[in-house]
Design an enzyme around this catalytic site. Structure first.
Site, PDB file in Angstrom:
ATOM      1  N   VAL A  47      14.549 -35.824  25.250  1.00  0.00           N
ATOM      2  CA  VAL A  47      14.835 -36.124  26.649  1.00  0.00           C
ATOM      3  C   VAL A  47      14.715 -37.600  26.957  1.00  0.00           C
ATOM      4  CG1 VAL A  47      14.145 -33.850  27.457  1.00  0.00           C
ATOM      5  CG2 VAL A  47      12.436 -35.658  27.296  1.00  0.00           C
ATOM      6  N   LYS A  78       8.475 -52.087  27.301  1.00  0.00           N
ATOM      7  CA  LYS A  78       9.615 -52.101  28.221  1.00  0.00           C
ATOM      8  C   LYS A  78       9.145 -52.674  29.558  1.00  0.00           C
ATOM      9  CE  LYS A  78      12.700 -49.049  30.852  1.00  0.00           C
ATOM     10  NZ  LYS A  78      13.078 -47.645  31.138  1.00  0.00           N
ATOM     11  N   LEU A 338      14.614 -30.226  30.694  1.00  0.00           N
ATOM     12  CA  LEU A 338      16.022 -29.933  30.921  1.00  0.00           C
ATOM     13  C   LEU A 338      16.243 -28.583  31.576  1.00  0.00           C
ATOM     14  CD1 LEU A 338      17.527 -31.273  27.560  1.00  0.00           C
ATOM     15  CD2 LEU A 338      17.328 -32.460  29.752  1.00  0.00           C
TER      16      LEU A 338
END
Length: 538
Positions: A47, A78, A338
């Site tokens: 995911v 990040k 999901l």
């Protein structure tokens, strides 16, 4: 009196299932039995390879050592997302802008976005006017330094890039070691009781497995939430047009220069993600099948990658269904990952939404009565989270100005605009997004919306009023002094922060004291095992 829940059954593995098992195990203690049932025959779809700034908290909450996490998951830092070519300037030149993991300060009680819009910042863009993140990114630096707690420079928010497959493996190993029971079996049938609640699962070769509370992590299939409980799926296709993705791991161009940010580059019928892990780059193309066939998209994607694509590379196509289960919690079943829903991965929200769904469960943990008020409140919160993410993703397309392909024109003229976003855009034509404009701030606050509007330069391109009427008034002199101080601070910060690859080597335990990263061998290209692994949706 209602009885307490004594067991949780998680159906499905992968990142969603094992994050659920491991995080819940770390929070509920030994009083509740946790069982994870995973099919040995169904491959998982990762995911995400990029995360948001809450992820370091989650790693800590699960008691996972950060050094082991970096080493095992080939993780990197990040600091935000760079958007490349989503808009063009008045000369048709592509614009790059950043959604940063930092907040802009106020100047004399007024958001600095108003000063930036009125006076500009010379050659610096909006983010550089107050933050060192873009300068750190350009210098291949990371958000922390080797001084640790003694770091005098401004602290930058950060998240991680990670190998989702290896992350799921680390979570599984951690969860099993802490008492999560793991059963490898296919679920052949879901047994409902007279109330329509899930009573048991019929497992192939394992027989009947009784259920108290069940968490559905079975991916797009939604084996329990949609298959057994028949909960409707709310399609977001009228708001977001992309319904296909293709993924491919590629080697770094220069492993000595690791960018500490995800990038999203606009292409003909969608966008290409670029997630720089320690050992490779995860990349892929999210696109609209109404504007490209799979073959056309593959050719366009490989042309975009050029020599970076390995010889004979064949990207794997992943159909995606954008939308969500109408309700995340139905009777005694909660859908995560999901199976609960998916919004295209532009802002790396998938893992975060699993994380938040688990924390809301802990806050609204039920007893055997499963009272309606508790379930309704959980569903209201889940609904608001999906709406918030949907609105923010839609904003990127709606305020685009590319005209080089029908896709981009259709994205801003043919798709439906959510009422909540349309109402805000009417307000934002006359003033910047403010803290009172948003119904929720689960992830994207008003300053994040400001960063997109100012980064895209939409006010320079005719969006809204020529000038804003700011009640407090603005003055150019303090703004120039603010810019001067920011520029000096940015230079000092870049000098002080660590080289990204060097820091990662140190965190992985691969850099000895006094050793330089350049003295170590470069990062090996992706192995055949990595190339053949199931694709990951960033």
């Amino acid at each position: 009196m209602a009885k307490p829940i004594t067991s949780i059954t998680i159906v499905g593995g992968g990142t969603a299932g094992w994050l659920a098992g491991t995080l819940l195990r770390s929070k509920v203690g030994s009083r509740i039995k946790i069982t994870l049932i995973e099919s040995p025959n169904v491959p998982t779809v990762g995911v995400g390879e990029a995360t948001v700034p809450h992820m370091p908290v989650t790693i800590k909450d699960m008691g996972i050592d950060e050094q082991e996490f970096f080493r095992r998951c080939n993780a990197s830092f990040k600091m935000g997302v760079m958007f490349r070519g989503w808009n063009v300037d008045h000369k048709g030149k592509p614009i790059d802008y950043m959604n940063p993991f930092t907040s802009a300060p106020a100047l004399n009680g007024v958001d600095i976005g108003y000063h930036f819009r009125t006076y500009g910042a010379g050659k610096r863009d909006y983010i550089q006017s107050f933050s060192p993140l873009i300068d750190l990114l350009n210098a291949h630096k990371c958000p922390i330094s080797f001084n640790g707690k003694d770091d005098p420079m401004p602290k930058a928010g950060y998240a991680y890039h990670l190998d989702a497959g290896k992350f799921a493996g680390l979570l599984a190993e951690t969860g099993r070691a802490r008492g999560v029971e793991h059963i490898l079996a296919d679920v052949d049938d879901v047994e409902l009781d007279e109330r329509g609640y899930v009573a048991a699962l019929q497992l192939r070769d394992h027989g009947r497995h009784p259920v108290d509370l069940v968490i559905d992590c079975t991916g797009f299939k939604g084996l329990v939430i949609r298959g057994a409980l028949d909960e409707p799926f709310e399609d977001y296709g009228e708001y977001l047009g992309n319904d296909r993705a293709m993924a491919l791991p590629i080697p770094h161009v220069d492993p000595m220069k690791l960018p500490a940010a995800t990038s999203s580059s606009a292409l003909g019928a969608g966008w290409v993600w670029n997630v720089p892990l320690f050992n490779r780059v995860g990349t892929g193309y999210v696109f609209s099948s109404a504007h490209r066939t799979d073959d056309q998209a593959r050719d366009e994607f490989l042309a975009h990658l050029g020599s970076r694509a390995p010889d004979g590379a064949e990207p794997r196509v992943i159909p995606i269904r954008v939308g969500r289960s109408r309700r995340a919690w139905v009777k005694n079943c909660i859908a995560l990952g999901l199976s609960g829903g998916f919004i295209e991965p532009l802002e790396s929200t998938a893992i975060h939404m699993i994380d938040m769904g688990l924390r809301w469960l802990l806050r609204y943990f039920p007893d055997s009565d499963y009272d309606a008020a508790t379930i309704n409140r959980y569903n209201q919160i889940s609904d608001s989270m999906f709406n918030e993410v949907r609105d923010f993703i839609c904003l990127h397309y709606l305020l685009g100005n590319r005209t080089d392909d029908p896709y981009w024109i259709d994205a801003r003229t043919q798709l439906k605009v959510p009422d909540s976003l349309a109402a805000n855009l009417d307000v934002w034509k006359r003033r910047l997004p403010g803290p009172l404009d948003l119904q929720t701030v689960h992830l994207f606050g008003h300053q994040t919306f400001q960063a997109v509007l100012l980064g895209k330069r939409v006010y320079e391109q005719g969006f809204g009023e020529p000038e804003f009427n700011v009640a407090q008034g603005l003055s150019e002199k303090p703004w120039k002094e603010f810019l001067r101080q920011t520029a000096a601070r940015n230079i000092a910060t870049v000098k002080h922060k660590a080289d990204h690859r060097t820091m990662l080597l140190a965190l992985r335990g691969e850099l000895k004291p006094g050793q330089k990263a350049a003295s170590l061998p470069g990062v090996a290209p992706p192995s055949k095992e990595e190339m053949d692994a199931e694709p990951m949706l960033f």
